[in-house]
Motif scaffolding. Structure first.
Motif, PDB file in Angstrom:
ATOM      1  N   GLY A   1      -8.478  13.996   0.688  1.00  0.00           N
ATOM      2  CA  GLY A   1      -8.767  14.677  -0.640  1.00  0.00           C
ATOM      3  C   GLY A   1      -7.887  15.629  -0.618  1.00  0.00           C
ATOM      4  N   ILE A   2      -7.457  15.990   0.283  1.00  0.00           N
ATOM      5  CA  ILE A   2      -6.716  17.203   0.518  1.00  0.00           C
ATOM      6  C   ILE A   2      -5.914  17.309   0.378  1.00  0.00           C
ATOM      7  N   ASN A   3      -4.576  18.425  -0.485  1.00  0.00           N
ATOM      8  CA  ASN A   3      -4.211  18.661  -1.059  1.00  0.00           C
ATOM      9  C   ASN A   3      -2.889  19.950  -0.066  1.00  0.00           C
ATOM     10  N   PRO A   4      -2.354  19.352   0.698  1.00  0.00           N
ATOM     11  CA  PRO A   4      -2.064  20.601   1.672  1.00  0.00           C
ATOM     12  C   PRO A   4      -1.066  21.516  -0.001  1.00  0.00           C
ATOM     13  N   LEU A   5      -0.449  21.059  -0.604  1.00  0.00           N
ATOM     14  CA  LEU A   5       0.486  22.206  -1.205  1.00  0.00           C
ATOM     15  C   LEU A   5      -0.096  23.449  -2.347  1.00  0.00           C
ATOM     16  N   ASP A   6      -1.996  22.727  -2.022  1.00  0.00           N
ATOM     17  CA  ASP A   6      -2.268  24.044  -3.031  1.00  0.00           C
ATOM     18  C   ASP A   6      -2.303  25.502  -2.346  1.00  0.00           C
ATOM     19  N   MET A   7      -1.605  26.008  -2.954  1.00  0.00           N
ATOM     20  CA  MET A   7      -1.202  27.963  -3.167  1.00  0.00           C
ATOM     21  C   MET A   7      -2.537  28.652  -2.271  1.00  0.00           C
TER      22      MET A   7
ATOM     23  N   VAL B   1     -10.745  24.742   0.395  1.00  0.00           N
ATOM     24  CA  VAL B   1      -9.136  24.502   0.357  1.00  0.00           C
ATOM     25  C   VAL B   1      -8.616  23.497   0.518  1.00  0.00           C
ATOM     26  N   GLY B   2      -7.426  23.154  -0.580  1.00  0.00           N
ATOM     27  CA  GLY B   2      -7.236  21.687  -0.612  1.00  0.00           C
ATOM     28  C   GLY B   2      -7.794  20.540  -1.361  1.00  0.00           C
ATOM     29  N   LEU B   3      -9.437  20.882  -1.618  1.00  0.00           N
ATOM     30  CA  LEU B   3     -10.704  20.431  -2.301  1.00  0.00           C
ATOM     31  C   LEU B   3     -10.676  20.706  -3.423  1.00  0.00           C
ATOM     32  N   SER B   4     -10.519  21.920  -3.943  1.00  0.00           N
ATOM     33  CA  SER B   4     -11.729  22.829  -4.752  1.00  0.00           C
ATOM     34  C   SER B   4      -9.806  23.786  -5.437  1.00  0.00           C
ATOM     35  N   GLU B   5      -9.260  23.378  -5.661  1.00  0.00           N
ATOM     36  CA  GLU B   5      -7.745  23.838  -5.773  1.00  0.00           C
ATOM     37  C   GLU B   5      -7.179  25.187  -6.770  1.00  0.00           C
ATOM     38  N   GLU B   6      -6.244  25.992  -6.643  1.00  0.00           N
ATOM     39  CA  GLU B   6      -6.591  26.950  -6.883  1.00  0.00           C
ATOM     40  C   GLU B   6      -5.843  27.438  -8.073  1.00  0.00           C
ATOM     41  N   GLY B   7      -6.050  27.681  -9.159  1.00  0.00           N
ATOM     42  CA  GLY B   7      -4.883  27.898 -10.476  1.00  0.00           C
ATOM     43  C   GLY B   7      -5.326  26.412 -10.777  1.00  0.00           C
ATOM     44  N   ILE B   8      -6.441  25.853 -10.898  1.00  0.00           N
ATOM     45  CA  ILE B   8      -6.273  23.851 -12.084  1.00  0.00           C
ATOM     46  C   ILE B   8      -7.886  23.621 -11.939  1.00  0.00           C
ATOM     47  N   SER B   9      -7.639  22.990 -13.690  1.00  0.00           N
ATOM     48  CA  SER B   9      -9.201  22.663 -14.114  1.00  0.00           C
ATOM     49  C   SER B   9     -10.440  22.406 -12.919  1.00  0.00           C
ATOM     50  N   LYS B  10     -11.993  22.210 -13.243  1.00  0.00           N
ATOM     51  CA  LYS B  10     -12.059  22.416 -12.977  1.00  0.00           C
ATOM     52  C   LYS B  10     -12.366  20.845 -12.570  1.00  0.00           C
TER      53      LYS B  10
ATOM     54  N   LYS C   1     -24.143  32.945  18.049  1.00  0.00           N
ATOM     55  CA  LYS C   1     -22.582  32.685  17.791  1.00  0.00           C
ATOM     56  C   LYS C   1     -22.635  32.988  17.179  1.00  0.00           C
ATOM     57  N   VAL C   2     -21.624  33.951  16.064  1.00  0.00           N
ATOM     58  CA  VAL C   2     -22.093  33.804  14.689  1.00  0.00           C
ATOM     59  C   VAL C   2     -20.407  33.798  14.240  1.00  0.00           C
ATOM     60  N   ALA C   3     -19.962  32.903  13.373  1.00  0.00           N
ATOM     61  CA  ALA C   3     -18.355  33.353  12.473  1.00  0.00           C
ATOM     62  C   ALA C   3     -19.144  33.625  11.048  1.00  0.00           C
ATOM     63  N   ILE C   4     -17.132  34.100  10.449  1.00  0.00           N
ATOM     64  CA  ILE C   4     -18.023  34.221   9.297  1.00  0.00           C
ATOM     65  C   ILE C   4     -17.486  33.875   8.534  1.00  0.00           C
ATOM     66  N   MET C   5     -17.655  33.227   7.194  1.00  0.00           N
ATOM     67  CA  MET C   5     -16.325  32.803   6.536  1.00  0.00           C
ATOM     68  C   MET C   5     -15.975  32.863   5.159  1.00  0.00           C
ATOM     69  N   THR C   6     -15.532  32.408   4.023  1.00  0.00           N
ATOM     70  CA  THR C   6     -15.164  32.635   2.658  1.00  0.00           C
ATOM     71  C   THR C   6     -15.822  32.174   1.661  1.00  0.00           C
ATOM     72  N   ASP C   7     -15.947  30.618   2.143  1.00  0.00           N
ATOM     73  CA  ASP C   7     -15.183  29.429   1.754  1.00  0.00           C
ATOM     74  C   ASP C   7     -15.110  29.235   0.094  1.00  0.00           C
ATOM     75  N   ALA C   8     -13.485  30.003   0.545  1.00  0.00           N
ATOM     76  CA  ALA C   8     -12.561  29.571  -0.185  1.00  0.00           C
ATOM     77  C   ALA C   8     -12.551  28.230  -0.834  1.00  0.00           C
ATOM     78  N   PRO C   9     -12.361  28.265  -2.028  1.00  0.00           N
ATOM     79  CA  PRO C   9     -11.822  29.401  -3.464  1.00  0.00           C
ATOM     80  C   PRO C   9     -13.308  30.363  -3.490  1.00  0.00           C
ATOM     81  N   GLU C  10     -14.193  30.368  -3.196  1.00  0.00           N
ATOM     82  CA  GLU C  10     -15.944  30.990  -4.142  1.00  0.00           C
ATOM     83  C   GLU C  10     -15.216  32.418  -3.833  1.00  0.00           C
ATOM     84  N   VAL C  11     -14.488  32.762  -2.429  1.00  0.00           N
ATOM     85  CA  VAL C  11     -13.643  34.085  -1.683  1.00  0.00           C
ATOM     86  C   VAL C  11     -12.378  33.762  -1.573  1.00  0.00           C
ATOM     87  N   PRO C  12     -11.431  34.153  -2.610  1.00  0.00           N
ATOM     88  CA  PRO C  12      -9.722  33.955  -2.281  1.00  0.00           C
ATOM     89  C   PRO C  12     -10.067  34.154  -0.595  1.00  0.00           C
TER      90      PRO C  12
END
Length: 402
Positions: free
Chosen positions: A95-101, A65-74, A299-310
């Motif tokens: 590289g993070i845009n804090p205004l990424d949706m 999130v903030g690097l691979s921003e949603e709604g913009i060109s790759k 010890k396990v955490a579950i992640m989305t890899d967003a935006p791969e999964v929203p």
């Protein structure tokens, strides 16, 4: 001193108090001060959430999130620097845009902390950061600006460089380049140490190896992107050779080698599960993996890899793991206290406990069990950043306080 009281919720504290029926949480200056029943305050805001499901703000331990921003060109994706396979000096914080949706989608759905990673195009990609999800300046949102170094094994760096006729073109080359980087970092650290001991000039400054020193001395982990079981064992082999602290990220075929992973004892960040099998490494992708690892004590955490999964589907991913055999309470741990511990920020977030930051999510129902449950309220650092009624006005007001 600002006070706030959340009353009469069903508290899933994910801490020592476990589940508290009809519980109250007292917050003072952004910190949890008391958890119990029938707490009263003479002044301050009181939120009666009778019957609601109250939990710590959720944590996604691995996303972009903030690097691979949603709604913009790759074409403007800032997650990968694909000109050099070894770039440990890169900091995602830059590289993070804090205004990424994606940040908005996170806090509006009860997700308050993210582990943000560079991409997986490079063998050594750069530095993880841990961020809160609300704000407009990354310096204030960050919990930890250098939470580990991202490393990738397997298909991704091969596909980026090998297809262009460059190294690496094989898994052997990927492992060799990682070893070479670690050996040179060790040599660099030794030269700096000897220069200090012998009162002589230090070696010429090298930003790459300087960035690796915290990994070499064990201060931070390598967070290693691995899907296939053979790549997982390569990661472990290299960790042993260099006495490294590592976290296994993705670990798609972990269920095939669960007993051996339990013997090794490394934490695992699993996902993204709610996606297609887009490459060969993912052919054995399954939501059964969390249950197989958790029941062996990993010890396990579950992640989305967003935006791969929203990002907002983090609790749904946990729920699908329950569907495939994971205990429900363990699933909640996989998106709260477990990622907090894996990211080493559990002294601040991940559970509802006295002394921790008031990152709290209130839902109409259990968000991993009830797909229809709604986020009633999200609080970060004791500030309400989302509320169902009049949410825009509340956000504007609270943003002024940040």
């Amino acid at each position: 001193m600002s006070k706030m009281l959340i009353k009469n919720g069903t508290l899933y504290t994910m801490g020592e108090k476990g589940i508290v029926e009809k519980g109250d949480i007292l917050i003072e200056d952004g910190i949890i001060k008391e958890i119990g029943e029938n707490i009263e305050i003479e002044e301050g805001d009181v939120f009666d959430v009778s019957g609601a499901f109250v939990m710590p703000g959720m944590i996604d331990a691995h996303c972009h999130v903030g690097l691979s921003e949603e709604g913009i060109s790759k074409s403007v994706d800032d997650s990968n620097e694909m000109n050099d396979p070894v770039t440990p000096q890169l900091r995602v914080i830059d590289g993070i845009n804090p205004l990424d949706m994606g940040f908005r989608d996170a806090y509006q759905n009860g997700i308050t902390t993210l582990g943000i990673a560079p991409g997986s195009a490079n063998i050594v990609a750069g530095q993880f950061a841990v961020m809160k999800t609300f704000g407009n300046r990354v310096d204030y949102m960050a919990i930890d600006e250098k939470n580990g170094i991202k490393v990738s094994l397997g298909e991704n760096p091969i596909s980026v460089y090998g297809k262009s006729g460059k190294t690496p073109a094989t898994r052997m080359a990927v492992a060799a380049i990682l070893r070479e980087t670690l050996l040179k970092a060790e040599e660099y650290m030794d030269l700096k140490s000897r220069a200090l001991d012998e009162d002589r000039d230090e070696p010429s400054f090298d930003m790459k190896y300087e960035a690796m020193l915290d990994v070499i001395d064990g201060s931070i982990p390598l967070r290693i992107h691995v899907h296939r079981s053979d790549d997982i064992f390569t990661a472990i082999r290299i960790a042993r050779e260099f006495n490294l602290d590592i976290v296994l990220e993705h670990c798609t075929e972990g269920h095939f080698i669960a007993d051996q992973l339990a013997e090794e004892g490394y934490p695992v960040v699993l996902g993204p599960g709610l996606t297609d099998k887009s490459k060969y490494e993912l052919r054995n992708l399954s939501f059964k993996t969390p249950a197989e690892l958790v029941k062996r004590g990993i010890k396990v955490a579950i992640m989305t890899d967003a935006p791969e999964v929203p990002i907002k589907y983090l609790p749904i991913c946990a729920g699908l793991a329950v569907k495939e055999g994971l205990d429900e309470y363990e699933a909640l741990k996989c998106i709260t206290i477990n990622p907090a511990e894996i990211l080493r920020v559990d002294d601040r977030v991940g559970s509802l406990e006295v002394g921790k930051e008031a990152d709290i999510a209130v839902f109409s129902g259990n968000p991993i069990r009830d797909i229809y449950s709604k986020n009633i309220l999200t609080m970060i650092n004791g500030v309400i950043v989302h509320i169902m009624a009049q949410k825009e006005e509340v956000q504007d007001e609270q943003a002024d306080k940040q």
